[in-house]
Motif scaffolding. Sequence first.
Motif, mmCIF file in Angstrom:
data_model
loop_
_atom_site.group_PDB
_atom_site.id
_atom_site.type_symbol
_atom_site.label_atom_id
_atom_site.label_comp_id
_atom_site.label_asym_id
_atom_site.label_seq_id
_atom_site.Cartn_x
_atom_site.Cartn_y
_atom_site.Cartn_z
ATOM 1 N N PHE A 1 46.616 51.107 47.218
ATOM 2 C CA PHE A 1 47.619 50.512 46.335
ATOM 3 C C PHE A 1 47.526 48.990 46.361
ATOM 4 O O PHE A 1 47.534 48.330 45.302
ATOM 5 C CB PHE A 1 49.016 50.963 46.766
ATOM 6 N N LEU A 2 47.407 48.398 47.554
ATOM 7 C CA LEU A 2 47.310 46.943 47.662
ATOM 8 C C LEU A 2 46.025 46.421 47.023
ATOM 9 O O LEU A 2 46.022 45.363 46.387
ATOM 10 C CB LEU A 2 47.369 46.521 49.136
ATOM 11 N N ALA A 3 44.925 47.164 47.213
ATOM 12 C CA ALA A 3 43.658 46.731 46.621
ATOM 13 C C ALA A 3 43.753 46.689 45.103
ATOM 14 O O ALA A 3 43.235 45.759 44.455
ATOM 15 C CB ALA A 3 42.530 47.676 47.057
ATOM 16 N N THR A 4 44.425 47.680 44.517
ATOM 17 C CA THR A 4 44.539 47.691 43.061
ATOM 18 C C THR A 4 45.643 46.768 42.564
ATOM 19 O O THR A 4 45.664 46.436 41.376
ATOM 20 C CB THR A 4 44.776 49.129 42.549
ATOM 21 N N LEU A 5 46.543 46.340 43.444
ATOM 22 C CA LEU A 5 47.449 45.261 43.051
ATOM 23 C C LEU A 5 46.643 43.990 42.788
ATOM 24 O O LEU A 5 46.963 43.203 41.886
ATOM 25 C CB LEU A 5 48.487 45.007 44.142
ATOM 26 N N PHE A 6 45.579 43.800 43.583
ATOM 27 C CA PHE A 6 44.682 42.655 43.341
ATOM 28 C C PHE A 6 43.985 42.793 41.986
ATOM 29 O O PHE A 6 43.918 41.831 41.209
ATOM 30 C CB PHE A 6 43.639 42.552 44.460
ATOM 31 N N THR A 7 43.467 43.991 41.684
ATOM 32 C CA THR A 7 42.778 44.171 40.404
ATOM 33 C C THR A 7 43.747 44.000 39.232
ATOM 34 O O THR A 7 43.393 43.446 38.194
ATOM 35 C CB THR A 7 42.097 45.551 40.333
ATOM 36 N N TRP A 8 44.969 44.477 39.415
ATOM 37 C CA TRP A 8 46.008 44.283 38.395
ATOM 38 C C TRP A 8 46.318 42.788 38.243
ATOM 39 O O TRP A 8 46.473 42.269 37.126
ATOM 40 C CB TRP A 8 47.258 45.063 38.803
ATOM 41 N N GLY A 9 46.371 42.084 39.371
ATOM 42 C CA GLY A 9 46.624 40.646 39.322
ATOM 43 C C GLY A 9 45.544 39.893 38.562
ATOM 44 O O GLY A 9 45.834 38.923 37.857
ATOM 45 N N MET A 10 44.294 40.350 38.682
ATOM 46 C CA MET A 10 43.210 39.707 37.936
ATOM 47 C C MET A 10 43.356 39.955 36.435
ATOM 48 O O MET A 10 43.034 39.091 35.623
ATOM 49 C CB MET A 10 41.861 40.221 38.435
ATOM 50 N N THR A 11 43.843 41.150 36.073
ATOM 51 C CA THR A 11 44.142 41.419 34.662
ATOM 52 C C THR A 11 45.203 40.447 34.166
ATOM 53 O O THR A 11 45.091 39.878 33.068
ATOM 54 C CB THR A 11 44.637 42.867 34.479
ATOM 55 N N ALA A 12 46.243 40.253 34.980
ATOM 56 C CA ALA A 12 47.319 39.333 34.611
ATOM 57 C C ALA A 12 46.811 37.898 34.514
ATOM 58 O O ALA A 12 47.234 37.134 33.634
ATOM 59 C CB ALA A 12 48.455 39.426 35.636
ATOM 60 N N LEU A 13 45.878 37.532 35.393
ATOM 61 C CA LEU A 13 45.322 36.183 35.362
ATOM 62 C C LEU A 13 44.563 35.935 34.057
ATOM 63 O O LEU A 13 44.681 34.858 33.452
ATOM 64 C CB LEU A 13 44.392 35.978 36.559
ATOM 65 N N GLY A 14 43.802 36.939 33.627
ATOM 66 C CA GLY A 14 43.113 36.802 32.349
ATOM 67 C C GLY A 14 44.081 36.703 31.189
ATOM 68 O O GLY A 14 43.923 35.873 30.286
ATOM 69 N N ALA A 15 45.127 37.534 31.228
ATOM 70 C CA ALA A 15 46.129 37.501 30.161
ATOM 71 C C ALA A 15 46.868 36.175 30.136
ATOM 72 O O ALA A 15 47.321 35.725 29.073
ATOM 73 C CB ALA A 15 47.125 38.652 30.351
ATOM 74 N N ALA A 16 46.989 35.510 31.297
ATOM 75 C CA ALA A 16 47.744 34.258 31.390
ATOM 76 C C ALA A 16 47.078 33.110 30.653
ATOM 77 O O ALA A 16 47.728 32.092 30.372
ATOM 78 C CB ALA A 16 47.945 33.886 32.860
ATOM 79 N N LEU A 17 45.806 33.253 30.297
ATOM 80 C CA LEU A 17 45.147 32.202 29.528
ATOM 81 C C LEU A 17 45.812 31.996 28.168
ATOM 82 O O LEU A 17 45.603 30.972 27.522
ATOM 83 C CB LEU A 17 43.659 32.528 29.334
ATOM 84 N N VAL A 18 46.609 32.973 27.755
ATOM 85 C CA VAL A 18 47.303 32.842 26.480
ATOM 86 C C VAL A 18 48.293 31.680 26.507
ATOM 87 O O VAL A 18 48.683 31.161 25.454
ATOM 88 C CB VAL A 18 48.017 34.169 26.130
ATOM 89 N N PHE A 19 48.702 31.235 27.701
ATOM 90 C CA PHE A 19 49.632 30.108 27.808
ATOM 91 C C PHE A 19 48.930 28.767 27.592
ATOM 92 O O PHE A 19 49.588 27.743 27.403
ATOM 93 C CB PHE A 19 50.315 30.108 29.178
ATOM 94 N N THR A 20 47.601 28.770 27.642
ATOM 95 C CA THR A 20 46.864 27.517 27.510
ATOM 96 C C THR A 20 46.251 27.322 26.133
ATOM 97 O O THR A 20 45.984 26.197 25.736
ATOM 98 C CB THR A 20 45.743 27.438 28.561
#
Length: 271
Positions: free
Chosen positions: A15-34
């Motif tokens: 679960f923790l390992a895939t929280l990291f993979t989910w976080g990377m998805t969120a990081l990519g999506a966050a580029l929309v703020f820039t």
Amino acid sequence: MLEWFTSLPVMTQAFLATLFTWGMTALGAALVFTTKNVNMKFLDSMLGFAGGVMIAASFWSLLSPALEMAEGGPLPSWFPVAVGFLCGGFFLMILDKILPHLHPDKPLGEAEGIHPENKKRSTLLVLAITLHNIPEGLAVGVAFGAVAADLPTASLTGAIALAIGIGIQNFPEGLAVSMPLRRDGMSRKKSFFYGQFSGMVEPVAAVIGAVAVLFIQPLLPYALSFAAGAMIFVVAEEVIPGSQENGNTDLASLFLMIGFAVMMILDVALG
């Protein structure tokens, strides 16, 4: 830090390992703020990189261990691996036909699945990336489950390397959802929300994969190869074609090879 991680139950590790993979998805999506638009060469190169990571992970982290685990069984070692691999591809193909979804940068009229016209564009885009993330989450869960089962061919560092590789390739997936929605006029916050939401399925799939391995260990070669087949189907059906649509074929192909090499190095060096 690693000792603390190893002391946790396997389902918590997955679960923790895939929280990291989910976080990377969120990081990519966050580029929309820039920015409202992303350079297509950058996006295509990232999609190509993602395809390379998924192909390498399918072999080095899933198929190769599955073949080793199947040796000495009542059937030839290639049989459970081939069956699991093909079943994984057929499973994703069936989901692709049933689940309403829209591939990024496709017009709404080209949505796939059953009755896609009844869904919003944002929902269809999220469901498309969710299709990618199901086998990725399963792969991480199965890898950690194999470690917990004390199988000789499984290693914690190898499972962590798989999670890191999948996390790296999740970055462009979040971007591929949030940017089209932003270009359609959706607010930055909503575009980000839908982009990161597509990765939420990975922790759930990881726990399911880990539980399945712990309770049905003889099925592990099938489970590993099933996840590999599902990922290869996604690469062939969506990731590679998507990276080639804008004419950046050489660039996307080069980054596919780079992604493959990076994942191979991670798995061999850490595993």
